[in-house]
Scaffold this motif. Sequence first.
Motif, mmCIF file in Angstrom:
data_model
loop_
_atom_site.group_PDB
_atom_site.id
_atom_site.type_symbol
_atom_site.label_atom_id
_atom_site.label_comp_id
_atom_site.label_asym_id
_atom_site.label_seq_id
_atom_site.Cartn_x
_atom_site.Cartn_y
_atom_site.Cartn_z
ATOM 1 N N GLY A 211 0.808 -1.218 0.000
ATOM 2 C CA GLY A 211 0.000 0.000 0.000
ATOM 3 C C GLY A 211 0.832 1.255 0.000
ATOM 4 O O GLY A 211 0.409 2.295 0.537
ATOM 5 N N ILE A 212 2.020 1.178 -0.585
ATOM 6 C CA ILE A 212 2.927 2.331 -0.626
ATOM 7 C C ILE A 212 2.772 3.007 -1.989
ATOM 8 O O ILE A 212 3.085 2.417 -3.024
ATOM 9 N N ALA A 213 2.277 4.229 -1.982
ATOM 10 C CA ALA A 213 2.012 4.915 -3.250
ATOM 11 C C ALA A 213 3.292 5.416 -3.909
ATOM 12 O O ALA A 213 3.414 5.406 -5.132
ATOM 13 N N ALA A 214 4.238 5.894 -3.100
ATOM 14 C CA ALA A 214 5.421 6.568 -3.656
ATOM 15 C C ALA A 214 6.703 5.873 -3.224
ATOM 16 O O ALA A 214 6.820 5.393 -2.089
ATOM 17 N N ALA A 215 7.669 5.837 -4.125
ATOM 18 C CA ALA A 215 9.003 5.328 -3.791
ATOM 19 C C ALA A 215 9.729 6.340 -2.911
ATOM 20 O O ALA A 215 9.491 7.549 -3.006
ATOM 21 N N GLU A 216 10.628 5.842 -2.077
ATOM 22 C CA GLU A 216 11.385 6.702 -1.164
ATOM 23 C C GLU A 216 12.547 7.376 -1.881
ATOM 24 O O GLU A 216 13.276 6.714 -2.630
ATOM 25 N N PRO A 217 12.757 8.696 -1.662
ATOM 26 C CA PRO A 217 13.954 9.348 -2.212
ATOM 27 C C PRO A 217 15.227 8.686 -1.693
ATOM 28 O O PRO A 217 15.245 8.117 -0.594
ATOM 29 N N VAL A 218 16.280 8.757 -2.496
ATOM 30 C CA VAL A 218 17.534 8.064 -2.180
ATOM 31 C C VAL A 218 18.668 9.080 -2.107
ATOM 32 O O VAL A 218 18.926 9.805 -3.072
ATOM 33 N N ALA A 219 19.352 9.135 -0.954
ATOM 34 C CA ALA A 219 20.550 9.961 -0.800
ATOM 35 C C ALA A 219 21.771 9.059 -0.886
ATOM 36 O O ALA A 219 21.773 7.942 -0.332
ATOM 37 N N ARG A 220 22.805 9.517 -1.577
ATOM 38 C CA ARG A 220 24.033 8.733 -1.702
ATOM 39 C C ARG A 220 25.234 9.649 -1.531
ATOM 40 O O ARG A 220 25.215 10.801 -1.972
ATOM 41 N N ALA A 221 26.262 9.108 -0.902
ATOM 42 C CA ALA A 221 27.520 9.839 -0.801
ATOM 43 C C ALA A 221 28.273 9.724 -2.119
ATOM 44 O O ALA A 221 28.094 8.762 -2.870
ATOM 45 N N ALA A 222 29.127 10.715 -2.389
ATOM 46 C CA ALA A 222 29.951 10.662 -3.604
ATOM 47 C C ALA A 222 30.941 9.506 -3.488
ATOM 48 O O ALA A 222 31.456 9.203 -2.414
ATOM 49 N N VAL A 223 31.201 8.832 -4.609
ATOM 50 C CA VAL A 223 32.179 7.755 -4.637
ATOM 51 C C VAL A 223 33.577 8.347 -4.454
ATOM 52 O O VAL A 223 33.844 9.479 -4.879
ATOM 53 N N THR A 224 34.471 7.602 -3.805
ATOM 54 C CA THR A 224 35.830 8.096 -3.535
ATOM 55 C C THR A 224 36.848 7.076 -4.048
ATOM 56 O O THR A 224 37.258 6.171 -3.314
ATOM 57 N N PRO A 225 37.271 7.171 -5.308
ATOM 58 C CA PRO A 225 38.237 6.204 -5.853
ATOM 59 C C PRO A 225 39.545 6.204 -5.063
ATOM 60 O O PRO A 225 39.968 7.229 -4.508
ATOM 61 N N ALA A 226 40.194 5.057 -5.021
ATOM 62 C CA ALA A 226 41.465 4.928 -4.312
ATOM 63 C C ALA A 226 42.572 5.674 -5.050
ATOM 64 O O ALA A 226 42.483 5.929 -6.256
ATOM 65 N N ALA A 227 43.640 5.996 -4.313
ATOM 66 C CA ALA A 227 44.723 6.825 -4.849
ATOM 67 C C ALA A 227 45.380 6.209 -6.073
ATOM 68 O O ALA A 227 45.727 6.916 -7.028
ATOM 69 N N ASP A 228 45.560 4.871 -6.087
ATOM 70 C CA ASP A 228 46.296 4.245 -7.180
ATOM 71 C C ASP A 228 45.388 3.792 -8.330
ATOM 72 O O ASP A 228 45.835 3.136 -9.267
ATOM 73 N N THR A 229 44.112 4.146 -8.271
ATOM 74 C CA THR A 229 43.199 3.825 -9.373
ATOM 75 C C THR A 229 43.594 4.622 -10.614
ATOM 76 O O THR A 229 43.853 5.832 -10.509
ATOM 77 N N PRO A 230 43.645 3.992 -11.791
ATOM 78 C CA PRO A 230 43.878 4.787 -13.006
ATOM 79 C C PRO A 230 42.815 5.883 -13.128
ATOM 80 O O PRO A 230 41.639 5.645 -12.830
ATOM 81 N N ALA A 231 43.240 7.060 -13.571
ATOM 82 C CA ALA A 231 42.315 8.196 -13.613
ATOM 83 C C ALA A 231 41.104 7.908 -14.494
ATOM 84 O O ALA A 231 39.988 8.338 -14.184
ATOM 85 N N SER A 232 41.286 7.159 -15.588
ATOM 86 C CA SER A 232 40.148 6.850 -16.458
ATOM 87 C C SER A 232 39.132 5.973 -15.730
ATOM 88 O O SER A 232 37.919 6.183 -15.837
ATOM 89 N N GLU A 233 39.631 4.996 -14.964
ATOM 90 C CA GLU A 233 38.734 4.137 -14.193
ATOM 91 C C GLU A 233 38.060 4.931 -13.072
ATOM 92 O O GLU A 233 36.869 4.745 -12.788
ATOM 93 N N ALA A 234 38.805 5.833 -12.429
ATOM 94 C CA ALA A 234 38.226 6.669 -11.379
ATOM 95 C C ALA A 234 37.110 7.550 -11.936
ATOM 96 O O ALA A 234 36.070 7.737 -11.292
ATOM 97 N N SER A 235 37.329 8.084 -13.134
ATOM 98 C CA SER A 235 36.295 8.930 -13.737
ATOM 99 C C SER A 235 35.043 8.109 -14.024
ATOM 100 O O SER A 235 33.920 8.586 -13.802
#
Length: 514
Positions: A211-235
């Motif tokens: 009986g739920i009419a509306a879906a719940e809004p979703v908050a997400r934190a920004a992703v934080t790629p690791a330091a040694d991740t290739p920049a293309s993969e991080a993007s």
Amino acid sequence: MTELEFKFELTAPVQAWLRAAAVRADEDGTRGERGTRERLRRGGRRRLASAYYDTRDGELAAAGMTLRVRRAGGRWWQAVKAQQADPFERFEWERPIRSARPQRDALPPPDTPIGAQVHRCFERLAIAFRTDFTRTTWQLDSPGGLRLELARDVGAIDADGANEPVCELEIEHLAGPRQAFLRWVSEWIADAQPVMRIASKSERGWRLARGIAAAEPVARAAVTPAADTPASEASAQALRECLMHALANVEPVLSGTDPEGPHQLRVALRRFRAALRLFALRRQPQWRALDAGARALAAAAAELREIDVLQHELLPALRESHCDEPHSAAALAALERALSAAADLARRALRAQLRSPRLAAFAVSALLAIDTLAAPGNGPPQVRAERFAGFAAARLRELLRRLRRRARNARSTREWHRTRIAVKNLRYSLQFGRGALPQQPVTGAADALARWQQALGRLQDAAVAHAVAERALSRAGVEPAAAARALALVARRCQRKAPDGSRPRALAADCLRA
């Protein structure tokens, strides 16, 4: 296995495309409008009746999982599905079973995370809802080994007497390169101009059952790629997460009126654009087009968000402050009615954007571009080989120099607003870089930028609130004296909320030093 599929509403243009495709399949099975030979074959037509199981308190749904028993082709089939990171991909484990009741020996192995969850609650499963629809299918084979299925489903979802129609087209990837599939769907969207459906049948069925009419809004934190991740993969990581955050808030906006839905949609699209700037991708045409698409969708969300802020934050404070003043109370009541009407208009406009081919084109084009970016050796030269830590540090210095120029040259309210946008872009970029850069200076810079953004935001809010109120009152035809009084109250309140408005340059100097 993992299934990849897109769902679209059976709008008139989609049905026209399907009729033309059916004719081509009957004639010679070829399609040539894109200069390629594609074999399209009729797959058949059958009725699919399914029961979806869950515990009374919805343990599987809460874990993003479903257990379905379906009657098809004279046999019973049991499927366990689990949502992946994006709404278009799901884990699927399907096995034939002997009867309509779920069978434990047809579940995924109990020593896997998905199997463990469904085994744990197996004895408490009961039917939550049913679906019953007719499916008509076609299979398409394209050069390069691509094979996909188009399935038209028409029927209904039933949850203890509550019904919701099913009228949609699914396009599922069966074989061949993933990027070829995304490219085909992207080109098909340009042809058929479809409306994308984000929520699956199981999600819709579970809401209907509860009986739920509306879906719940979703908050997400920004992703934080690791330091040694290739920049293309991080993007690719950053952009994919922003896209998924935006798509997760489409259904909440379409089905409900919670102000958090448009807010989270706007945040996600702004982060997406900030990631494009951080990774210097907007120099390329495909990314410029995606930036424009994100900007257009964010602008539609912004109009509703601005009305929501005035309606749900500023207006209650004004009513409390002036509740003993009859003339003010009457003017604020008129403003409330005007804002409610304006919010309805803005919500309809935003929903029209989300229920247009624009969203489908943006989502699939973005997925294709992100997949291409993430592939080894791909991506523009500036992000192809470098590690994320060094790349992010250099780009953040460039963005900081840009911000300094903006602040140094700002004179008018408009220019300070542009400075605020640069502050926000740098702040979002710092969020992406948290996992790759020294924590203490990043935290200090992020705190300073947040204070600066908030203070500049008060200046912008004052201008925006007055303009939003003025437009709403004008559209509603409010009597001039009441409108003037309401606008004066809004302006006075906004001025009190913006103590730093008289010294933006001193504030900029303080924050830039930090």
